[in-house]
Design an enzyme around this catalytic site. Structure first.
Site, PDB file in Angstrom:
ATOM      1  N   ASP A 165       0.844  -1.191   0.000  1.00  0.00           N
ATOM      2  CA  ASP A 165       0.000   0.000   0.000  1.00  0.00           C
ATOM      3  C   ASP A 165       0.882   1.245   0.000  1.00  0.00           C
ATOM      4  OD1 ASP A 165      -2.286   1.785   0.617  1.00  0.00           O
ATOM      5  OD2 ASP A 165      -3.304  -0.085   1.080  1.00  0.00           O
ATOM      6  N   HIS A 239      -3.851   6.394   2.846  1.00  0.00           N
ATOM      7  CA  HIS A 239      -4.475   5.124   2.464  1.00  0.00           C
ATOM      8  C   HIS A 239      -3.842   3.919   3.179  1.00  0.00           C
ATOM      9  CE1 HIS A 239      -5.503   1.997  -0.579  1.00  0.00           C
ATOM     10  NE2 HIS A 239      -6.568   2.739  -0.779  1.00  0.00           N
ATOM     11  N   SER A 601     -11.069  -0.683  -1.202  1.00  0.00           N
ATOM     12  CA  SER A 601      -9.806  -0.635  -0.456  1.00  0.00           C
ATOM     13  C   SER A 601     -10.011  -0.834   1.030  1.00  0.00           C
ATOM     14  CB  SER A 601      -9.161   0.749  -0.610  1.00  0.00           C
ATOM     15  OG  SER A 601      -8.468   0.841  -1.807  1.00  0.00           O
TER      16      SER A 601
END
Ligand SMILES: *[C@@H]1O[C@H](CO)[C@@H](O)[C@H](O)[C@H]1NC(C)=O
Ligand SMILES: *[C@@H]1O[C@H](CO)[C@@H](O)[C@H](O)[C@H]1NC(C)=O
Ligand SMILES: *[C@@H]1O[C@H](CO)[C@@H](O)[C@H](O)[C@H]1NC(C)=O
Ligand SMILES: *[C@@H]1O[C@H](CO)[C@@H](O)[C@H](O)[C@H]1NC(C)=O
Ligand SMILES: *[C@@H]1O[C@H](CO)[C@@H](O)[C@H](O)[C@H]1NC(C)=O
Ligand SMILES: *[C@@H]1O[C@H](CO)[C@@H](O)[C@H](O)[C@H]1NC(C)=O
Length: 820
Positions: A165, A239, A601
C-alpha cells in the site's frame, strides 16, 4: 530541511545519471526456468527449493540462497551480453515467486528482448491504483469472536499481515505498543524495517515488524517526488495507514478530530502484526513492477496474509487471459507459498464486469455500506428544514444566525478570479460582515478535482469569526459522491440541488440590496443541527454503489469466466480509521490523524484481519480453506433478516436500491463468528489451480507452462467450474451438466441435510440429500444443472448444507443457460 534536500538531489542524480534513452519505459520480463517457489531441482546441479504446497520455504537455506543468486546472475549475464552498459537499468530481479526482472530501457531494446530464446514474456509496465470505528462491533467481533480467543488482547496473536500500500504513519496510536502487552519476535517472519532517512525513525516497534519501500519503477518513470512521496515507508497518502489499522490496528483507539470523539476504532485482529511494503504513491498510484517486487519480498519474508487494496487500471492487454497477468501470476505463487490473499474488488460499480480482481486463488472483496449514516439539517427562518451532510456540532444553543453569502461580502471585485464564493481563503472576504453569522458558500468544480475542500471552507469560516457555514451544491455532474466530512465548527453541505434552490430563493427574498445590487441587510436566518451522532440504519449491510460487480472476465475480449467474482462482501463505506498526518492526497483530511473514507480498499483489510483470526485458530489451513470458511459461512441476509440489497443507479442518476445478486456480493456478507467454525471446507491447492488454468477454454497451454512450469495433460483436462471452489459459476450452460464438490469436515462428526434452490430457468439438483461425516473425512456432492429455458441472462441459486450441530454451509450457484 537539509535532509529532504539531499534526498531530492539524490533522485535527480539517479534519473540524469543514466544514459537510458529519453523515450525509455519500464518493462517486466519473465524468463524461462523456475522461480524458487516451484523449482524441483535438476538445473545446473542446484538442489530443489520448492516446498509442498502451502509450506513456508526456508529462505535462509543454502540451496535457496544459491539458486536465487544463480537466477539473478542469469538475468545480469543476459542483459550484459545483449546491451551496452548504461543503456538500461535493471530495477528488480524477481526470483522467488516468478523468474524475471524489471528493466528501464528503450522500446527498441525491449523489443529485442522478446526475441531472446530464454525470454518468455515482455510487457510494458502498467499503472495500478488504490481502490479507494464501528465495524468490529457491527460485524459481531467484540461480542461473538474476540472473547472466545482471549479477547482483543490476543486476537490475531503471532499472525503477520503484509500490506502492499502507500506505507504507514508509525507514530499513530493505532500502531503504538505503549499500552499493550510486550510483543515477542514472530516465529517464521524475517522481514526488516528501514530507518527513516529524515526522522531516523525505526519503523519496527514489535507491532510493526516490517517496513520497506519499493519505488524503482516510479523513480525511473520520473513520477516519484521525494518531497511528498517520501523515500521511506512513511505514508505520504493516508491510504496505507487506513488499511493497516482496519485489519490490525490496536483496539479501543478514540477517533478524535477537532475535539470531538467519533467513537473508538479497532482493527479486526488488533493483536496481529503489521508488515508494510510500500509501493503506492500519492498522485499516480503505483507500477506493477514495484508492486510485484513488494509482493515477492512480503512472501519471502514470511507474511501469513496479504492485504491488497490495489488493482490494475484496466484488464491487461497483452496476456490472453486475465488469470496470468504478471500480478495474478505472482499471487498464484504467493498462494502456493501458503499466503492468503485478500484483494479489493475494484471501485468501478455499479456496472457489470468491472472487477479488477480476477483469479480463483484470490479472495476478491466487495464493499458494503454498513449501518451508520451521518445526516444533518439546516433549519431556515421561514420554517423550512433542509437535509444535508454535516459531521459537526450544532450551531450554538439552537439559536438562529444570519446567513451571509460569500459572494455578497467579497472585499474587492478584482479578486473574483479566485472564485471567492467557494470560501477557500478568508483573505478575499469582509470579516466585519461575516463575523457572528453563518457563511454561505457555493460548491464548485474545484471540489471535484480536489483543489477545493470542505476542510478549507471550515477554516475560512472560522478565521472570519463565522459561527458556522453552509456549502450549497447548485449543480452536480452525474455520479458525484458526497461523503460527510468532519469539521471543527457547525457546518453542513446541502447536496440536493432542489434544496439549494429553496435556500437561495429564501436568501434572495430576505436580503436587502441597494440600487447597484450590493447587500445592505442580511435578514435570512438559519440553524445548523447536530450532525455528530450517527443514525443507525436497519437495512444493512447493503452493497455500495461504487463496488465493482461481476461477472468475472477471463480475457481481454471480456468473455465471462466460469469463476464467481466478487467472492465476499465486507464493510467499505464511510470507514473511520487511522490516517497519516503526512498524507496530502485528500484535502478534506490534510494533517489529520483519522479519516472516514470509502472504497473496496477499505473492505479488503476487513477480510485480511478476519482471515488472521481464522489463521490463528487454524494455523495449518491452506489459503483455499480460509477462503472457503469465509465464503460458505457468509450471509445473504441483512441484519434484520431480509435479503441483501444493492445500491444501483436508476435512469435519472439517482440512487436506486435493488435486490442484490452474487455478482454484487459473491457468497454474501462476511460473518466472522461463523467463519471461525465453518463445519465443512472446500479445499484446493496449487495443482488444482493449474488444472483450472489448463481447462480454461482458449488459453494457450504454453502460456501456463511459461508461468507455472507445470505441463497441462490432455487426459486430466476438466472444466474450469470443476475447481473445488466454494461457488459454482457457469457462463455457458448447455443442456444438462454435473459438477462435483469435495467437502471436508473440520468439526466433530455431523450429519448434513443438503438442499438447493435456483431461479426456474435452470434446474439445480444435488446428490446426496444427506451425509454424515466423521472428523477429517471428505465427501463428494454432485450438483446437476439443467437448462429449462434460454433467457439470455443469469440464473442465481444456492446449495445449502445444514448440519445437525448447527453449521450452515452455503455454496452460491450462478449459471446462464444457452440451449436445452
Ligand atoms: C436543540 O434542539 C434539539 C431538537 O429540538 C434538542 O433536542 C436539543 O436539546 C436542543 N439543544 C439545545 C442546546 O438547546
Ligand atoms: C471532500 O469532501 C467533499 C464533500 O463530501 C467531496 O465532494 C470532495 O470530493 C472531497 N474531496 C476529496 C478529494 O475526496
Ligand atoms: C439571487 O440573487 C443574486 C444576486 O442578486 C442573483 O445573481 C441570483 O440570480 C438570484 N438567484 C435567484 C435564484 O433568484
Ligand atoms: C510527518 O508528520 C509529522 C506530524 O505532523 C511531523 O512531525 C513530521 O515532521 C512529518 N514528516 C515528514 C517527513 O514530513
Ligand atoms: C511460452 O514459451 C514458449 C517457448 O517455450 C514461447 O514460444 C511462447 O511464445 C510463450 N507463450 C506465451 C504466451 O508467453
Ligand atoms: C500431468 O501429469 C503429471 C504426471 O502424472 C502430473 O505430475 C501433473 O501434475 C499433471 N499436470 C496437471 C496440470 O494435471
Amino acid at each position: 530541511m537539509k535532509m529532504i534536500d539531499m534526498v531530492f538531489k539524490f533522485a535527480i542524480f539517479l534519473s540524469f545519471g543514466l544514459l537510458v534513452s529519453a523515450n525509455a519505459d519500464v518493462y517486466i520480463v519473465i524468463m524461462e526456468g523456475e522461480p524458487v517457489i516451484t523449482y524441483r531441482g535438476g538445473v545446473g546441479g542446484f538442489a530443489a527449493t520448492a516446498s509442498e504446497s502451502g509450506e513456508k520455504i526456508d529462505i535462509t537455506s543454502e540451496t535457496v540462497k544459491s539458486y536465487s543468486l544463480h537466477l539473478e546472475k542469469q538475468h545480469d549475464a543476459l542483459l550484459e551480453a545483449l546491451f551496452e552498459a548504461g543503456t538500461y537499468k535493471k530495477l528488480y530481479s524477481y526470483h522467488y515467486l516468478i523468474n524475471g526482472f524489471a528493466i528501464h530501457t528503450s522500446p527498441e531494446q525491449a523489443e529485442a528482448l522478446r526475441w531472446v530464446p530464454r525470454v518468455k514474456y515482455v510487457e510494458k509496465d502498467m499503472k495500478m491504483k488504490r481502490l479507494t470505528t464501528h465495524t468490529p462491533k457491527f460485524l459481531g467481533l467484540t461480542t461473538a469472536v474476540w472473547p472466545n480467543d482471549g479477547g482483543c488482547n490476543r486476537a490475531g496473536e503471532d499472525i503477520v499481515i503484509g500490506f502492499v500500500d502507500s506505507g504507514i504513519y508509525p507514530e499513530h496510536p493505532s500502531f503504538s505498543t505503549r499500552h499493550s502487552a510486550p510483543y515477542g519476535p514472530v516465529p517464521g517472519y524475517r522481514g526488516k524495517c528501514e530507518i527513516d532517512p529524515v526522522t531516523k525513525w525505526d519503523y519496527c516497534n514489535g507491532k510493526i515488524v516490517g517496513a520497506q519501500h519499493f519505488a524503482a519503477a516510479a523513480i525511473a518513470a520520473g513520477q516519484f517526488n521525494p518531497a511528498i512521496d517520501f523515500a521511506s515507508p512513511l505514508d505520504g497518502d493516508g491510504h496505507g495507514s487506513h488499511t493497516a489499522s482496519i485489519a490490525a490496528g490496536n483496539n479501543g483507539i478514540p477517533v478524535k478530530l477537532y475535539g470531538h470523539e467519533f467513537g473508538k476504532a479497532s482493527g479486526m485482529a488488533p493483536r496481529a502484526r503489521i508488515a508494510v511494503y510500500k509501493a503506492l504513491y500519492r498522485n499516480f498510484g503505483g507500477f506493477v513492477t514495484d508492486v510485484v517486487a513488494a509482493i515477492e519480498q512480503a512472501v519471502k519474508d514470511g507474511v501469513d496474509i496479504l492485504s491488497l487494496s490495489v488493482g490494475p487500471n484496466s484488464p491487461p492487454t497483452t496476456t490472453r487471459t486475465t488469470f496470468l497477468n504478471p500480478f495474478d501470476a505472482t499471487l498464484l505463487s504467493a498462494v502456493k507459498a501458503g499466503v492468503f490473499v485478500a484483494q479489493a474488488a475494484g471501485n468501478g460499480g455499479p456496472f457489470p464486469k468491472t472487477m479488477v480482481s480476477y483469479s480463483p486463488w484470490i479472495a476478491s472483496v466487495a464493499a458494503a455500506v454498513d449501518d451508520r449514516q451521518y445526516k444533518n439539517y439546516l433549519t431556515l427562518g421561514n420554517g423550512k428544514i433542509l437535509p444535508g451532510l454535516g459531521l459537526s456540532p450544532a450551531s450554538h444553543g439552537n439559536r438562529s444566525f444570519n446567513l451571509v453569502a460569500a459572494r455578497d461580502v467579497v472585499l474587492d471585485s478584482s479578486v473574483l478570479k479566485y472564485s471567492p464564493s467557494d470560501c477557500q481563503t478568508p483573505d478575499v472576504l469582509n470579516k466585519n460582515m461575516v463575523e457572528g453569522s453563518i457563511l454561505l458558500c457555493g460548491y464548485s468544480f474545484n471540489f471535484i478535482v480536489g483543489s477545493a475542500s470542505v476542510k478549507k471552507v471550515s477554516e475560512t469560516a472560522k478565521r472570519l469569526g463565522a459561527v458556522g457555514f453552509v456549502l450549497a451544491v447548485e449543480s452536480v455532474t452525474p455520479g458525484t459522491k458526497f461523503d460527510p466530512v468532519p469539521v471543527g465548527i457547525p457546518g453542513i453541505v446541502i447536496t440536493d440541488v432542489s434544496k439549494t434552490m429553496e435556500l437561495v430563493d429564501y436568501y434572495n427574498s430576505s436580503t436587502k440590496r441597494d440600487w447597484i445590487g450590493r447587500a445592505t441587510h442580511f435578514r435570512a436566518t438559519g440553524t445548523i443541527g447536530d450532525g455528530l451522532r450517527p443514525v443507525l440504519y436497519m437495512s444493512a449491510p447493503q452493497v455500495a454503489l461504487f463496488s465493482s460487480r461481476g461477472p468475472d472476465v477471463k480475457d481481454f475480449s471480456m468473455q465471462d469466466a466460469d469463476v464467481l467474482k466478487p467472492d465476499i462482501l465486507a464493510p467499505g463505506s464511510l470507514i473511520w480509521a487511522a490516517w497519516s498526518p503526512n498524507g496530502t492526497d485528500d484535502p478534506n483530511y490534510t494533517g489529520e490523524g483519522f479519516a472516514m473514507v470509502s472504497g473496496t480498499s477499505m473492505a479488503a483489510p476487513h477480510i485480511a484481519g478476519i482471515a488472521a483470526l481464522i489463521k490463528q485458530k487454524h494455523p495449518r489451513w491452506s489459503p483455499a480453506a480460509i477462503k472457503s470458511a469465509l465464503m460458505t459461512s457468509a450471509s445473504t441476509l441483512d441484519k434484520v433478516g431480509r435479503p441483501l440489497l444493492a445500491q444501483q443507479y436508476s435512469g435519472t442518476e439517482t440512487l436506486r436500491i435493488v435486490k442484490a445478486t452474487p455478482f454484487d456480493y459473491g457468497s454474501g456478507a462476511v460473518n466472522p463468528r461463523a467463519a471461525l467454525d465453518p463445519g465443512l471446507i472446500l479445499d484446493a491447492g496449487y495443482e488444482d489451480y493449474v488444472r483450472f488454468l489448463c481447462s480454461t477454454p482458449g488459453i494457450d497451454h504454453r502460456e501456463i507452462s511459461n508461468y507455472t512450469k507445470v505441463a497441462c495433460n490432455a487426459s486430466s483436462l476438466q472444466r474450469p467450474a470443476d475447481l473445488n471452489s466454494p461457488s459454482i459459476a457457469i457462463a455457458h450452460l448447455h443442456g444438462i451438466q454435473t459438477f462435483t464438490r469435495t467437502l471436508t469436515n473440520v468439526a466433530e462428526t455431523e450429519t448434513y441435510v443438503i438442499t438447493s434452490r435456483m431461479s426456474p430457468e435452470v434446474a439445480l439438483e444435488v446428490e446426496p440429500p444427506a451425509m454424515t461425516l466423521l472428523p477429517g473425512a471428505s465427501r463428494k456432492i454432485y450438483a446437476t444443472l439443467t437448462v429449462r429455458s434460454v433467457t439470455g441472462s443469469y440464473s442465481f441459486g444456492e446449495i445449502l448444507m445444514k448440519g445437525s450441530r448447527g453449521h450452515k454451509v452455503r455454496i452460491p450457484v450462478v449459471a446462464m443457460g444457452f440451449h436445452r
